[in-house]
Structures are given as C-alpha cells and as structure tokens.
Motif scaffolding. Structure first.
Motif, mmCIF file in Angstrom:
data_model
loop_
_atom_site.group_PDB
_atom_site.id
_atom_site.type_symbol
_atom_site.label_atom_id
_atom_site.label_comp_id
_atom_site.label_asym_id
_atom_site.label_seq_id
_atom_site.Cartn_x
_atom_site.Cartn_y
_atom_site.Cartn_z
ATOM 1 N N THR A 64 41.446 2.123 30.024
ATOM 2 C CA THR A 64 40.473 1.415 30.852
ATOM 3 C C THR A 64 40.466 2.132 32.189
ATOM 4 O OG1 THR A 64 40.851 -0.719 29.767
ATOM 5 C CG2 THR A 64 39.841 -0.762 31.949
ATOM 6 N N ALA A 65 39.345 2.747 32.526
ATOM 7 C CA ALA A 65 39.283 3.588 33.720
ATOM 8 C C ALA A 65 38.092 3.218 34.577
ATOM 9 C CB ALA A 65 39.202 5.064 33.318
ATOM 10 N N ASP A 66 38.258 3.382 35.887
ATOM 11 C CA ASP A 66 37.160 3.187 36.832
ATOM 12 C C ASP A 66 36.551 4.549 37.146
ATOM 13 O OD1 ASP A 66 37.489 0.442 37.003
ATOM 14 O OD2 ASP A 66 38.946 0.580 38.625
ATOM 15 N N VAL A 67 35.249 4.674 36.926
ATOM 16 C CA VAL A 67 34.548 5.947 37.096
ATOM 17 C C VAL A 67 33.317 5.725 37.965
ATOM 18 C CG1 VAL A 67 33.372 7.842 35.928
ATOM 19 C CG2 VAL A 67 35.335 6.741 34.831
ATOM 20 N N ASP A 68 33.120 6.606 38.957
ATOM 21 C CA ASP A 68 31.927 6.537 39.807
ATOM 22 C C ASP A 68 30.744 7.186 39.089
ATOM 23 O OD1 ASP A 68 32.956 5.212 42.084
ATOM 24 O OD2 ASP A 68 33.924 7.056 42.750
ATOM 25 N N LEU A 69 29.693 6.407 38.882
ATOM 26 C CA LEU A 69 28.513 6.896 38.173
ATOM 27 C C LEU A 69 27.262 6.656 39.015
ATOM 28 C CD1 LEU A 69 29.207 5.495 34.574
ATOM 29 C CD2 LEU A 69 29.763 7.765 35.455
ATOM 30 N N ASP A 70 26.359 7.647 39.007
ATOM 31 C CA ASP A 70 25.056 7.492 39.648
ATOM 32 C C ASP A 70 24.063 6.917 38.642
ATOM 33 O OD1 ASP A 70 25.879 8.503 42.116
ATOM 34 O OD2 ASP A 70 25.537 10.573 41.473
ATOM 35 N N THR A 71 22.900 6.524 39.145
ATOM 36 C CA THR A 71 21.885 5.970 38.260
ATOM 37 C C THR A 71 21.395 7.032 37.276
ATOM 38 O OG1 THR A 71 20.168 6.490 39.888
ATOM 39 C CG2 THR A 71 21.125 4.280 39.958
#
Length: 201
Positions: A64-71
């Motif tokens: 379970t990971a937190d990832v920064d994603l753009d639109t």
C-alpha cells in the motif's frame, strides 16, 4: 545654375489621407507579444506532457503506497515474466486525495513499456481527475508472499492527447513571424517618410 532635387514621390509610403502605409508599431508589438506567449505556453505544455509519458512509479508488491499523480489517464503495468499477467483490475485499488476510490478497468489497447531490459504490460487503467497523493493498494501475491513487479505510468494515448498544445505552439510561432514581418514593413514605410522629410528640409 542647377536647381535642387525635385519633390520625393511618397505615394508608395503614404495613404490617400496622408497616413503612413503599413501596420502600426502597436499592432506589430501586440502580434509579437501574443505569438511569444501562445507559443511558449503551448510548447511548455506539450513538452511537459511528453516528459510525463516517461514518468513511472515502481511498486514492490504486495503493498500500500502513497503516490503523487497528476490529472489524466494512468495505467497499472505488470512486469512480463515469460507467462501471462497475474494481476487483474480487481487486485488493485486507487484512492484519491478526497478519499474516493477510483474505478479501474481493463486497458482498451495492448500497451507496453520498458525500464532497462524489463518489459511491462498494462493490466489495468484508471483516470485521475484530482492531482495529489493517491493511495495505491496491490494485494495479490504468490505462495511465498511475493507479488509482481508493478509500475504506475501514463497511458500513451494520454501523452499523445497533448497534440492540441503543439498546434497552439505552432500557431503562436506563426503569429510571432507575422508580427515581425509587420514590424519590418511598417518600419520601412516610416523610415522612408522620415528620410524624405529630412531631404526636403
């Protein structure tokens, strides 16, 4: 005794109402500035989209990971191991910054990507409408507790969807060129009129 030079014909440089022919300096300046702004914005947006196409987040699963994603549209890629993919869309969950779980589905096209010598096949896709940190959960694992090697990357269709920005950059470049031409034409007319005035005086 010879007389002085005759009157200079300014019909090529003056309109019937006496105004100088050619685009005004104001119009030329507006076109140049507009072309620069539109061209730069379009080029930056297009190039950033291409760069985003090479962006990928590698995950060691299960995790379970937190990832920064753009639109935009994102794909879940699984590393090819000599047999078919083991991941299904139901094995992956994505939660956006507001806490809403995003729907995942099968990719519409057979998309692949490579990282070094490793090849990855797309196994699921999802659309991000809110930029920010997303929680990605991959729960599948084998009998030894190890999961597949996974990448979260852009869809190639999303990358090439930036082509309108390229058109905008081209249009901006053309407007800039037109502005430069207008500036040169207008300046040549004004210069000829000033020179004629200096000669007559």
């Amino acid at each position: 005794m010879a007389g002085g030079p005759g009157p200079v014909d300014l019909s090529r440089h003056l309109r019937a109402d006496g105004r100088v022919k050619g685009p005004s300096a104001l119009l030329s300046g507006i076109l140049i500035v507009l072309g620069v702004v539109v061209g730069i914005v379009g080029l930056v947006q297009f190039v950033s989209g291409i760069i985003d196409g090479f962006e990928a987040h590698r995950l060691d699963t299960p995790t379970t990971a937190d990832v920064d994603l753009d639109t935009g549209r994102w794909l879940v890629y699984e590393r090819v191991r000599g047999f078919g993919p083991t991941l299904l869309p139901g094995d992956v969950s994505v939660t956006d910054p507001s806490g809403e779980e995003l729907p995942l589905s099968q990719p519409r096209f057979n998309e692949t990507t490579t990282r070094g010598t490793a090849e990855y096949d797309a196994v699921a896709r999802f659309d991000v409408e809110q930029s920010g940190r997303h929680e990605i959960r991959v729960e599948v694992s084998d009998e030894f507790g190890a999961g597949p090697d996974v990448l979260i990357g852009r869809s190639i269709t999303d990358v090439f969807g930036r082509w309108p920005w390229l058109i905008g950059a081209i249009v901006g470049g053309l407007v800039f060129i037109v502005g430069i031409v207008c500036a040169i034409v207008g300046y040549s007319h004004r210069r000829a009129v000033r020179q004629a005035g200096a000669t007559s005086s």
